[in-house]
Design an enzyme around this catalytic site. Structure first.
Site, mmCIF file in Angstrom:
data_model
loop_
_atom_site.group_PDB
_atom_site.id
_atom_site.type_symbol
_atom_site.label_atom_id
_atom_site.label_comp_id
_atom_site.label_asym_id
_atom_site.label_seq_id
_atom_site.Cartn_x
_atom_site.Cartn_y
_atom_site.Cartn_z
ATOM 1 N N LEU A 1 97.401 67.020 -68.950
ATOM 2 C CA LEU A 1 96.067 66.442 -69.139
ATOM 3 C C LEU A 1 94.915 67.447 -69.126
ATOM 4 C CD1 LEU A 1 96.443 63.060 -67.220
ATOM 5 C CD2 LEU A 1 96.763 63.560 -69.636
ATOM 6 N N ASN B 1 101.177 70.030 -79.058
ATOM 7 C CA ASN B 1 100.974 68.885 -78.167
ATOM 8 C C ASN B 1 101.480 67.624 -78.862
ATOM 9 O OD1 ASN B 1 99.899 67.268 -76.008
ATOM 10 N ND2 ASN B 1 98.128 66.800 -77.307
ATOM 11 N N GLU C 1 108.439 59.145 -79.557
ATOM 12 C CA GLU C 1 108.264 60.501 -79.012
ATOM 13 C C GLU C 1 109.613 61.132 -78.706
ATOM 14 O OE1 GLU C 1 103.928 60.229 -76.910
ATOM 15 O OE2 GLU C 1 105.658 59.869 -75.642
ATOM 16 N N HIS D 1 100.575 63.513 -79.065
ATOM 17 C CA HIS D 1 99.560 62.526 -78.699
ATOM 18 C C HIS D 1 100.093 61.135 -79.053
ATOM 19 C CE1 HIS D 1 95.563 61.128 -77.735
ATOM 20 N NE2 HIS D 1 95.626 60.350 -78.809
ATOM 21 N N SER E 1 109.304 62.205 -69.154
ATOM 22 C CA SER E 1 110.411 61.698 -69.973
ATOM 23 C C SER E 1 110.563 62.535 -71.239
ATOM 24 C CB SER E 1 110.209 60.216 -70.311
ATOM 25 O OG SER E 1 109.142 60.052 -71.195
ATOM 26 N N ASN E 2 109.448 63.013 -71.800
ATOM 27 C CA ASN E 2 109.560 63.874 -72.984
ATOM 28 C C ASN E 2 110.189 65.209 -72.606
ATOM 29 O OD1 ASN E 2 108.256 62.800 -75.613
ATOM 30 N ND2 ASN E 2 106.898 62.095 -73.974
ATOM 31 N N ILE F 1 93.444 73.148 -72.615
ATOM 32 C CA ILE F 1 94.007 74.510 -72.605
ATOM 33 C C ILE F 1 92.879 75.529 -72.834
ATOM 34 C CG2 ILE F 1 95.671 76.075 -73.717
ATOM 35 C CD1 ILE F 1 96.975 73.752 -72.207
ATOM 36 N N ASP G 1 92.826 67.214 -78.795
ATOM 37 C CA ASP G 1 93.506 66.432 -79.850
ATOM 38 C C ASP G 1 92.990 66.729 -81.257
ATOM 39 O OD1 ASP G 1 94.883 65.134 -77.777
ATOM 40 O OD2 ASP G 1 93.292 63.639 -77.578
HETATM 41 C C1 GRF Z 1 103.302 60.813 -73.708
HETATM 42 O O1 GRF Z 1 103.019 59.518 -74.115
HETATM 43 C C2 GRF Z 1 102.559 61.811 -74.555
HETATM 44 O O2 GRF Z 1 102.275 61.362 -75.828
HETATM 45 C C3 GRF Z 1 101.276 62.014 -73.812
HETATM 46 O O3 GRF Z 1 101.640 61.914 -72.459
HETATM 47 C C4 GRF Z 1 102.790 61.085 -72.317
HETATM 48 C C5 GRF Z 1 103.780 61.799 -71.453
HETATM 49 O O4 GRF Z 1 104.821 60.952 -71.080
HETATM 50 N N1 GRF Z 1 100.649 63.262 -74.191
HETATM 51 P P1 GRF Z 1 106.084 61.540 -70.265
HETATM 52 O O5 GRF Z 1 105.554 62.140 -68.989
HETATM 53 O O6 GRF Z 1 106.742 62.554 -71.125
HETATM 54 O O7 GRF Z 1 106.941 60.344 -70.024
#
Ligand code: GRF
Length: 286
Positions: free
Chosen positions: A184, A201, A273, A203, A112-113, A187, A244
């Site tokens: 996940l 990144n 986000e 978080h 989604s991001n 790196i 992180d």
């Molecule tokens: C997000 O909550 C981000 O903070 C974390 O992973 C999630 C990814 O969500 N690192 P999406 O796949 O972008 O919906």
């Protein structure tokens, strides 16, 4: 083809339609005006007529599209477009400030991001999502890449942790900057060295709390809720060799009510986000 144009020009569907209309109407107008002007010379339609016609429409075309672009709201686009063509002819380079930064999004999940970042890049940002890198076949982000016409790369664990195995592909795609959005795997150092201060990144909590190995997805939100925190939020940070841990660029917070659960908190964090990540990327890549 339209998706490619939208991406190349960084415009949305409506603007693309208006730009194509401007090209078509401006082109016809300049052809019409060219023929009318040549009629005044009473020349026969021979070689000289053709040469003069080509010269005339070359001169009239920028003017015609600029005029048509005004009522269609596309003047800024065409002004830039014409300046670009002229500077190409005169051999001048486009200024450093207008250079498009190619980013690669590394993601493993729903994406989604990634989707919000792509949307924002198409609405006239100075960065372009040039590659999606994913470590899970069938992840939602792969569909998002396919629909947006963005090349994607499915990576394999052993190769990835060699550190530089995928560097040639990143370089071949002219990647300037890497954005992690739900990726996940850690790196590897070689990649961090190849992209110094050019990997960020997001978080889903307020670092330095609730970060580190194992702190991802619902685990983060469950820990925050179990500890009865009054607020959580997002942290955007540079990536270094510790999970992180890199320098914090930006944080935004949300309040947690007594009846909130890990699931409702996850939703609030996602909203933050989506609102902030594309904007911060635009600022950082500049
Ligand atoms: C997000 O909550 C981000 O903070 C974390 O992973 C999630 C990814 O969500 N690192 P999406 O796949 O972008 O919906």
């Amino acid at each position: 083809m339209f998706e490619k144009l939208k991406q190349h020009w960084k415009v949305n569907g409506l603007n693309l339609a208006l730009i194509i209309t401007t090209f078509a109407v401006g082109g016809s107008l300049c052809g019409y005006a060219g023929r009318k002007l040549l009629a005044l010379t009473h020349l026969d339609k021979g070689f000289l007529w053709i040469v003069l016609y080509i010269v005339l429409i070359t001169l009239l075309w920028p003017l015609a599209v600029l005029i048509i672009s005004i009522p269609l709201g596309q003047f800024t686009f065409f002004k830039k477009y014409i300046v670009k063509i002229f500077s190409r002819f005169s051999g001048k380079q486009t200024s450093h400030h207008t250079k498009t930064v190619n980013i690669a999004i590394f993601a493993s999940g729903a994406g989604s991001n990634a989707s919000k970042i792509i949307e924002s890049s198409l609405l006239g940002s100075h960065y372009k999502v040039a590659l999606i890198v994913c470590n899970k076949a069938g992840a939602g982000v792969m569909d998002i890449a396919a629909k947006a016409g963005i090349p994607s790369l499915l990576i394999e664990k052993e190769q990835f942790f060699k550190g530089d195995a995928y560097l040639p592909i990143l370089q071949k795609n002219n990647i300037d900057f890497i954005v992690l959005a739900g990726f996940l795997w850690k790196i590897p150092g070689a990649l961090i060295k190849a992209y110094p201060k050019k990997i960020i990144n997001i978080h889903p909590a307020l670092l330095p709390k609730y970060g580190g190995k194992g702190m991802f997805g619902h685990h983060v939100h469950e820990a925050v809720i179990n500890n009865k925190e009054k607020e959580s939020g997002i942290t955007i940070h540079y990536v270094d060799e510790i999970y992180d841990h890199g320098a914090i660029i930006f944080q935004a917070t949300c309040s947690i009510a007594e009846n909130d659960t890990a699931a409702t908190l996850a939703q609030m964090v996602h909203v933050l986000e989506h609102e902030h990540y594309p904007k911060i990327i635009a600022e950082v890549v500049q």
